[in-house]
Design a protein around this motif. Structure first.
Motif, PDB file in Angstrom:
ATOM      1  N   GLN A  77      42.273  28.418  52.127  1.00 46.87           N
ATOM      2  CA  GLN A  77      41.291  28.026  51.115  1.00 46.87           C
ATOM      3  C   GLN A  77      40.173  29.045  51.020  1.00 46.87           C
ATOM      4  OE1 GLN A  77      41.643  25.311  48.993  1.00 46.87           O
ATOM      5  NE2 GLN A  77      40.007  26.443  47.935  1.00 46.87           N
ATOM      6  N   GLN A  78      39.737  29.580  52.170  1.00 47.21           N
ATOM      7  CA  GLN A  78      38.694  30.600  52.164  1.00 47.21           C
ATOM      8  C   GLN A  78      39.145  31.833  51.392  1.00 47.21           C
ATOM      9  OE1 GLN A  78      38.160  30.903  56.443  1.00 47.21           O
ATOM     10  NE2 GLN A  78      36.167  29.899  56.336  1.00 47.21           N
ATOM     11  N   VAL A  79      40.387  32.244  51.632  1.00 50.96           N
ATOM     12  CA  VAL A  79      40.920  33.401  50.908  1.00 50.96           C
ATOM     13  C   VAL A  79      41.039  33.080  49.422  1.00 50.96           C
ATOM     14  CG1 VAL A  79      42.922  34.905  50.616  1.00 50.96           C
ATOM     15  CG2 VAL A  79      42.104  34.351  52.910  1.00 50.96           C
ATOM     16  N   SER A  80      41.558  31.892  49.112  1.00 51.01           N
ATOM     17  CA  SER A  80      41.716  31.496  47.716  1.00 51.01           C
ATOM     18  C   SER A  80      40.373  31.480  46.996  1.00 51.01           C
ATOM     19  CB  SER A  80      42.375  30.118  47.642  1.00 51.01           C
ATOM     20  OG  SER A  80      42.535  29.709  46.306  1.00 51.01           O
ATOM     21  N   ASP A  81      39.357  30.896  47.643  1.00 51.58           N
ATOM     22  CA  ASP A  81      38.021  30.838  47.034  1.00 51.58           C
ATOM     23  C   ASP A  81      37.446  32.239  46.838  1.00 51.58           C
ATOM     24  OD1 ASP A  81      38.190  28.099  47.017  1.00 51.58           O
ATOM     25  OD2 ASP A  81      36.888  27.805  48.764  1.00 51.58           O
ATOM     26  N   ALA A  82      37.691  33.111  47.834  1.00 53.62           N
ATOM     27  CA  ALA A  82      37.158  34.472  47.745  1.00 53.62           C
ATOM     28  C   ALA A  82      37.801  35.257  46.618  1.00 53.62           C
ATOM     29  CB  ALA A  82      37.364  35.202  49.070  1.00 53.62           C
ATOM     30  N   LEU A  83      39.047  34.900  46.271  1.00 49.61           N
ATOM     31  CA  LEU A  83      39.759  35.614  45.207  1.00 49.61           C
ATOM     32  C   LEU A  83      39.684  34.887  43.871  1.00 49.61           C
ATOM     33  CD1 LEU A  83      43.036  36.673  47.067  1.00 49.61           C
ATOM     34  CD2 LEU A  83      40.892  37.941  46.866  1.00 49.61           C
ATOM     35  N   ALA A  84      38.987  33.767  43.853  1.00 53.94           N
ATOM     36  CA  ALA A  84      39.017  32.908  42.664  1.00 53.94           C
ATOM     37  C   ALA A  84      38.487  33.608  41.421  1.00 53.94           C
ATOM     38  CB  ALA A  84      38.219  31.628  42.921  1.00 53.94           C
ATOM     39  N   GLY A  85      37.596  34.567  41.574  1.00 55.42           N
ATOM     40  CA  GLY A  85      37.017  35.237  40.412  1.00 55.42           C
ATOM     41  C   GLY A  85      37.909  36.284  39.804  1.00 55.42           C
ATOM     42  N   ASP A  86      39.020  36.591  40.487  1.00 56.60           N
ATOM     43  CA  ASP A  86      39.897  37.645  39.996  1.00 56.60           C
ATOM     44  C   ASP A  86      41.034  37.070  39.178  1.00 56.60           C
ATOM     45  OD1 ASP A  86      38.691  39.974  41.132  1.00 56.60           O
ATOM     46  OD2 ASP A  86      39.396  39.307  43.091  1.00 56.60           O
ATOM     47  N   GLY A  87      41.132  37.502  37.961  1.00 56.52           N
ATOM     48  CA  GLY A  87      42.284  37.164  37.155  1.00 56.52           C
ATOM     49  C   GLY A  87      43.333  38.238  37.335  1.00 56.52           C
ATOM     50  N   PRO A  88      44.225  38.404  36.348  1.00 53.85           N
ATOM     51  CA  PRO A  88      45.196  39.490  36.420  1.00 53.85           C
ATOM     52  C   PRO A  88      44.489  40.831  36.600  1.00 53.85           C
ATOM     53  CG  PRO A  88      45.758  37.967  34.668  1.00 53.85           C
ATOM     54  CD  PRO A  88      44.389  37.577  35.149  1.00 53.85           C
ATOM     55  N   GLY A  89      45.043  41.659  37.474  1.00 52.90           N
ATOM     56  CA  GLY A  89      44.412  42.943  37.763  1.00 52.90           C
ATOM     57  C   GLY A  89      43.429  42.790  38.910  1.00 52.90           C
ATOM     58  N   LEU A  90      43.938  42.422  40.074  1.00 52.14           N
ATOM     59  CA  LEU A  90      43.112  42.147  41.247  1.00 52.14           C
ATOM     60  C   LEU A  90      42.286  43.365  41.640  1.00 52.14           C
ATOM     61  CD1 LEU A  90      42.528  40.118  43.581  1.00 52.14           C
ATOM     62  CD2 LEU A  90      44.419  41.199  44.814  1.00 52.14           C
ATOM     63  N   ASP A  91      40.986  43.176  41.784  1.00 50.63           N
ATOM     64  CA  ASP A  91      40.095  44.222  42.277  1.00 50.63           C
ATOM     65  C   ASP A  91      40.148  44.159  43.802  1.00 50.63           C
ATOM     66  OD1 ASP A  91      38.033  45.834  43.116  1.00 50.63           O
ATOM     67  OD2 ASP A  91      36.613  45.153  41.606  1.00 50.63           O
ATOM     68  N   VAL A  92      41.034  44.966  44.415  1.00 46.31           N
ATOM     69  CA  VAL A  92      41.300  44.856  45.843  1.00 46.31           C
ATOM     70  C   VAL A  92      40.057  45.112  46.694  1.00 46.31           C
ATOM     71  CG1 VAL A  92      42.630  45.779  47.784  1.00 46.31           C
ATOM     72  CG2 VAL A  92      43.754  45.339  45.589  1.00 46.31           C
ATOM     73  N   PRO A  93      39.309  46.205  46.501  1.00 47.51           N
ATOM     74  CA  PRO A  93      38.129  46.428  47.353  1.00 47.51           C
ATOM     75  C   PRO A  93      37.117  45.288  47.279  1.00 47.51           C
ATOM     76  CG  PRO A  93      38.710  48.437  46.188  1.00 47.51           C
ATOM     77  CD  PRO A  93      39.540  47.338  45.582  1.00 47.51           C
ATOM     78  N   ALA A  94      36.864  44.788  46.076  1.00 52.42           N
ATOM     79  CA  ALA A  94      35.920  43.675  45.939  1.00 52.42           C
ATOM     80  C   ALA A  94      36.465  42.425  46.610  1.00 52.42           C
ATOM     81  CB  ALA A  94      35.638  43.408  44.462  1.00 52.42           C
ATOM     82  N   ALA A  95      37.771  42.198  46.486  1.00 53.67           N
ATOM     83  CA  ALA A  95      38.388  41.034  47.119  1.00 53.67           C
ATOM     84  C   ALA A  95      38.300  41.129  48.631  1.00 53.67           C
ATOM     85  CB  ALA A  95      39.853  40.915  46.682  1.00 53.67           C
ATOM     86  N   VAL A  96      38.520  42.320  49.175  1.00 55.27           N
ATOM     87  CA  VAL A  96      38.407  42.529  50.623  1.00 55.27           C
ATOM     88  C   VAL A  96      36.995  42.208  51.089  1.00 55.27           C
ATOM     89  CG1 VAL A  96      38.383  44.282  52.443  1.00 55.27           C
ATOM     90  CG2 VAL A  96      40.301  44.162  50.837  1.00 55.27           C
ATOM     91  N   ASP A  97      36.000  42.660  50.341  1.00 54.24           N
ATOM     92  CA  ASP A  97      34.604  42.360  50.690  1.00 54.24           C
ATOM     93  C   ASP A  97      34.377  40.860  50.779  1.00 54.24           C
ATOM     94  OD1 ASP A  97      33.828  44.980  50.882  1.00 54.24           O
ATOM     95  OD2 ASP A  97      32.947  45.090  48.882  1.00 54.24           O
ATOM     96  N   ARG A  98      34.860  40.129  49.777  1.00 58.68           N
ATOM     97  CA  ARG A  98      34.625  38.691  49.752  1.00 58.68           C
ATOM     98  C   ARG A  98      35.386  37.973  50.857  1.00 58.68           C
ATOM     99  NH1 ARG A  98      35.282  39.642  44.194  1.00 58.68           N
ATOM    100  NH2 ARG A  98      37.323  38.620  44.183  1.00 58.68           N
ATOM    101  N   VAL A  99      36.636  38.382  51.086  1.00 57.22           N
ATOM    102  CA  VAL A  99      37.453  37.724  52.106  1.00 57.22           C
ATOM    103  C   VAL A  99      36.850  37.919  53.495  1.00 57.22           C
ATOM    104  CG1 VAL A  99      39.667  37.809  53.310  1.00 57.22           C
ATOM    105  CG2 VAL A  99      39.615  37.769  50.816  1.00 57.22           C
ATOM    106  N   THR A 100      36.476  39.144  53.828  1.00 58.41           N
ATOM    107  CA  THR A 100      35.956  39.403  55.168  1.00 58.41           C
ATOM    108  C   THR A 100      34.581  38.771  55.387  1.00 58.41           C
ATOM    109  OG1 THR A 100      35.120  41.564  54.416  1.00 58.41           O
ATOM    110  CG2 THR A 100      37.255  41.529  55.506  1.00 58.41           C
ATOM    111  N   GLU A 101      33.881  38.485  54.306  1.00 51.91           N
ATOM    112  CA  GLU A 101      32.569  37.847  54.430  1.00 51.91           C
ATOM    113  C   GLU A 101      32.698  36.382  54.856  1.00 51.91           C
ATOM    114  OE1 GLU A 101      28.519  37.398  54.524  1.00 51.91           O
ATOM    115  OE2 GLU A 101      29.645  39.256  54.251  1.00 51.91           O
TER     116      GLU A 101
END
Length: 208
Positions: A77-101
């Motif tokens: 759920q934490q990972v899902s919530d962290a990636l929730a703002g990304d639609g098609p075309g995942l912004d990997v660096p930004a997603a990594v920032d959110r997930v690790t936070e």
């Protein structure tokens, strides 16, 4: 004759008993180690009888898997919530920032999980169940990556979202092992960010 509302009270009381047993078991496991704890000790810590334990769990192994599933669901759920703002075309660096936070890095849980891993390694039936639970966590992560449009933006060598999920779990396992030894949660988050960025991009923060 059933008194109106009695069944509901019993259900709530049973749920409360189960939750208290889980909380007590977690505390005792963390303090003493999974392999050094008896059902009696869990019952004593929770303030219940063995009968209360066995009305909720068949064994300490079963109780552990409930704890494991709760935390696996939390991580997914934490990972899902962290990636929730990304639609098609995942912004990997930004997603990594959110997930690790936000990702769960709880040392007590890591102690319990590591003790149980050693226990499972000596019992093939328990090991199979643990592997199934871990596979479920990876599938949940892979599903979220796929729905975010990740596969086309991830390194081809990873084999798509499923391979990326394996990489994330492996990096998490490695970083949490270090955390068990140095107790540096902030350092663990920094190291996890570096590992995930290197794994999921070309190392410079640009998806391959």
């Amino acid at each position: 004759m059933t008194v109106r509302g009695t069944a509901g009270r019993v259900t709530r009381r049973r749920a409360r008993t189960r939750a208290n047993l889980l909380d007590a078991a977690f505390s005792v496991f963390a303090a003493k180690g999974f392999g050094h704890v008896s059902i009696e000790e869990v019952c004593e810590a929770a303030g219940y009888s063995r009968g209360a334990f066995y009305s909720n769990f068949a064994s300490l192994d079963e109780l552990f898997f409930v704890l494991y599933r709760e935390r696996a669901d939390l991580i997914a759920q934490q990972v899902s919530d962290a990636l929730a703002g990304d639609g098609p075309g995942l912004d990997v660096p930004a997603a990594v920032d959110r997930v690790t936070e936000v990702l769960l890095l709880d040392r007590d849980w890591l102690l319990v999980k590591t003790d149980f891993l050693v226990h499972a390694a000596r019992r093939p039936d328990v090991a199979r169940t643990l592997l199934e639970h871990r596979a479920g966590l990876r599938r949940a992560l892979a599903d979220r990556l796929a729905r975010a449009g990740g596969p086309a933006r991830l390194p081809a060598a990873l084999g798509g979202a499923d391979g990326a999920a394996h990489a994330v779990v492996a990096a998490y396992d490695g970083v949490t092992t270090r955390l068990l030894l140095d107790e540096d949660a902030a350092g663990a988050r920094r190291w996890l960010k570096q590992l995930l960025t290197a794994l999921l991009t070309d190392g410079s923060g640009t998806p391959v």
